[in-house]
Structure formats: structure tokens, C-alpha cells
Design a protein around this motif. Structure first.
Motif, PDB file in Angstrom:
ATOM      1  N   HIS A  23      28.862  42.807  11.550  1.00  0.00           N
ATOM      2  CA  HIS A  23      29.062  43.486  10.180  1.00  0.00           C
ATOM      3  C   HIS A  23      27.628  42.879   9.749  1.00  0.00           C
ATOM      4  N   PHE A  24      26.663  43.748   9.804  1.00  0.00           N
ATOM      5  CA  PHE A  24      25.171  43.142   9.606  1.00  0.00           C
ATOM      6  C   PHE A  24      24.973  43.136   8.128  1.00  0.00           C
ATOM      7  N   GLU A  25      25.586  44.049   7.427  1.00  0.00           N
ATOM      8  CA  GLU A  25      25.475  43.788   5.915  1.00  0.00           C
ATOM      9  C   GLU A  25      25.659  42.599   5.246  1.00  0.00           C
ATOM     10  N   ALA A  26      26.578  41.679   6.008  1.00  0.00           N
ATOM     11  CA  ALA A  26      26.965  40.433   5.667  1.00  0.00           C
ATOM     12  C   ALA A  26      25.986  39.281   5.906  1.00  0.00           C
ATOM     13  N   TYR A  27      25.149  39.704   6.893  1.00  0.00           N
ATOM     14  CA  TYR A  27      24.239  38.452   7.495  1.00  0.00           C
ATOM     15  C   TYR A  27      23.750  37.752   6.187  1.00  0.00           C
ATOM     16  N   PRO A  28      23.179  38.520   5.142  1.00  0.00           N
ATOM     17  CA  PRO A  28      22.510  37.524   4.133  1.00  0.00           C
ATOM     18  C   PRO A  28      23.410  36.447   3.553  1.00  0.00           C
ATOM     19  N   TRP A  30      25.820  34.599   5.171  1.00  0.00           N
ATOM     20  CA  TRP A  30      26.124  33.541   5.965  1.00  0.00           C
ATOM     21  C   TRP A  30      25.261  33.147   7.250  1.00  0.00           C
ATOM     22  N   ASN A  31      24.447  34.274   7.592  1.00  0.00           N
ATOM     23  CA  ASN A  31      23.427  33.866   8.805  1.00  0.00           C
ATOM     24  C   ASN A  31      22.398  33.289   8.313  1.00  0.00           C
ATOM     25  N   PRO A  32      22.054  32.024   8.765  1.00  0.00           N
ATOM     26  CA  PRO A  32      20.946  31.193   8.484  1.00  0.00           C
ATOM     27  C   PRO A  32      19.602  31.393   9.329  1.00  0.00           C
ATOM     28  N   PHE A  33      19.946  32.150  10.436  1.00  0.00           N
ATOM     29  CA  PHE A  33      18.845  32.645  11.184  1.00  0.00           C
ATOM     30  C   PHE A  33      18.317  33.946  11.293  1.00  0.00           C
ATOM     31  N   MET A  34      19.294  34.933  11.270  1.00  0.00           N
ATOM     32  CA  MET A  34      18.981  36.389  11.168  1.00  0.00           C
ATOM     33  C   MET A  34      19.603  36.640   9.674  1.00  0.00           C
ATOM     34  N   VAL A  35      18.340  36.622   8.883  1.00  0.00           N
ATOM     35  CA  VAL A  35      18.792  36.857   7.652  1.00  0.00           C
ATOM     36  C   VAL A  35      19.121  38.262   7.014  1.00  0.00           C
ATOM     37  N   PHE A  36      18.449  39.210   7.923  1.00  0.00           N
ATOM     38  CA  PHE A  36      18.972  40.679   7.956  1.00  0.00           C
ATOM     39  C   PHE A  36      18.710  41.320   9.351  1.00  0.00           C
ATOM     40  N   LEU A  37      19.420  42.270   9.361  1.00  0.00           N
ATOM     41  CA  LEU A  37      19.531  43.244  10.205  1.00  0.00           C
ATOM     42  C   LEU A  37      19.764  44.642   9.856  1.00  0.00           C
ATOM     43  N   LYS A  38      18.918  45.683   9.842  1.00  0.00           N
ATOM     44  CA  LYS A  38      19.028  46.963   9.296  1.00  0.00           C
ATOM     45  C   LYS A  38      18.667  48.051  10.348  1.00  0.00           C
ATOM     46  N   GLY A  39      19.241  49.157   9.971  1.00  0.00           N
ATOM     47  CA  GLY A  39      19.031  50.425  10.837  1.00  0.00           C
ATOM     48  C   GLY A  39      20.505  50.961  11.391  1.00  0.00           C
ATOM     49  N   LYS A  40      20.257  51.884  12.186  1.00  0.00           N
ATOM     50  CA  LYS A  40      21.383  52.523  13.022  1.00  0.00           C
ATOM     51  C   LYS A  40      21.473  51.764  14.294  1.00  0.00           C
ATOM     52  N   VAL A  41      22.562  51.029  14.653  1.00  0.00           N
ATOM     53  CA  VAL A  41      22.687  50.216  15.459  1.00  0.00           C
ATOM     54  C   VAL A  41      23.217  50.928  16.777  1.00  0.00           C
TER      55      VAL A  41
END
Length: 144
Positions: A23-28, A30-41
Motif C-alpha cells: 500500500h505504497f500511498e501510505a508509506y509517508p 508510517w515508513n521511516p526509510f522509504m518515504v515514498f514509492l510512486k509509479g505503476k508497480v
């Protein structure tokens, strides 16, 4: 080649851990290391990832997705500037123990001429970033 490898046991079935992990949209949130991941995975696609190891400003990478196998594995390959200089193959693996628990293995294989020069920061900051993300993922999953 240099590898960093971490793992953590999460008290949740693999499909639920996968839901949180992807659920990459939620990374900002909770995720302290990967603060975002964008694009079609999807396999073969380029994505954009910002990694912020502890004590650093972070870096944005545009890796290519090598594998995206639901509930099992997510893998990409990124380069700094051009291939062969500093390449990182990042891998998330989920091991389903069939008893309601899952082991997350997060690792990265580094290659390239800059690896020896960056080894110290990889061993400290990058590994600490992996561990911080693993712990937070466990916390988020187990609080659901």
C-alpha cells in the motif's frame, strides 16, 4: 558485491503483511526509510523511490521492477547515474509460516565501482534504515 540483509517475524499472515507492504500511498504515514514509492508497480516498469537512511537527506532512485509476485516477493534494480557505478537490487521476501506468522526478509545486493567507497555508510545508515522500516512494518501490521 556487497549484501545487506535483515529480517523480522511479524505476527500476521503473509497476505495481510503484503497488503501493508504494497500500500505504497501510505508509506509517508508510517515508513521511516522509504518515504515514498510512486509509479505503476509491475514487472518491467520503472518506479520512483525515495530512501532516507537515518542521519541523511535521502536519495531518489528510479529503479526497474524485476519481480512482483503477490504475497511472496517484490524486487527492483536501481542505478546511480549509470549502470556499473553503483547498482542496487532491492528485495522484499515474505515467508509464510502457515501459522499466522510471516518473516519479512529485506535485503539488497550492491554492485559497482563505488561499493567499496560506500561500504561504511551501507553498513551503518542503510542497514539501520532497513531495520527501522522492518520494525515499523511489524508495528503497523500487528496493530491492525
Amino acid at each position: 558485491m556487497k549484501q545487506i540483509r535483515t529480517e523480522i517475524l511479524i505476527n500476521m499472515p503473509a497476505h495481510k503483511v503484503w497488503e501493508v507492504l504494497t500500500h505504497f500511498e501510505a508509506y509517508p504515514d508510517w515508513n521511516p526509510f522509504m518515504v515514498f514509492l510512486k509509479g505503476k508497480v509491475e514487472e518491467g516498469a520503472k518506479i520512483e523511490v525515495k530512501m532516507v537512511p537515518p542521519g541523511s537527506k535521502g536519495m531518489i532512485f528510479k529503479p526497474k521492477v524485476l519481480k512482483f509476485q503477490q504475497n511472496k516477493e517484490f524486487r527492483w534494480l536501481g542505478h546511480t547515474m549509470f549502470p556499473g557505478l553503483f547498482d542496487g537490487e532491492h528485495i522484499f521476501e515474505l515467508v509464510d509460516h502457515q501459522n499466522g506468522t510471516t518473516t519479512l526478509i529485506q535485503r539488497e545486493n550492491f554492485r559497482g565501482i563505488l561499493v567499496p567507497l560506500l561500504q561504511k555508510s551501507l553498513d551503518k545508515g542503510t542497514k539501520a534504515g532497513f531495520e527501522a522500516m522492518n520494525k515499523k512494518l511489524k508495528q503497523v501490521c500487528e496493530s491492525m
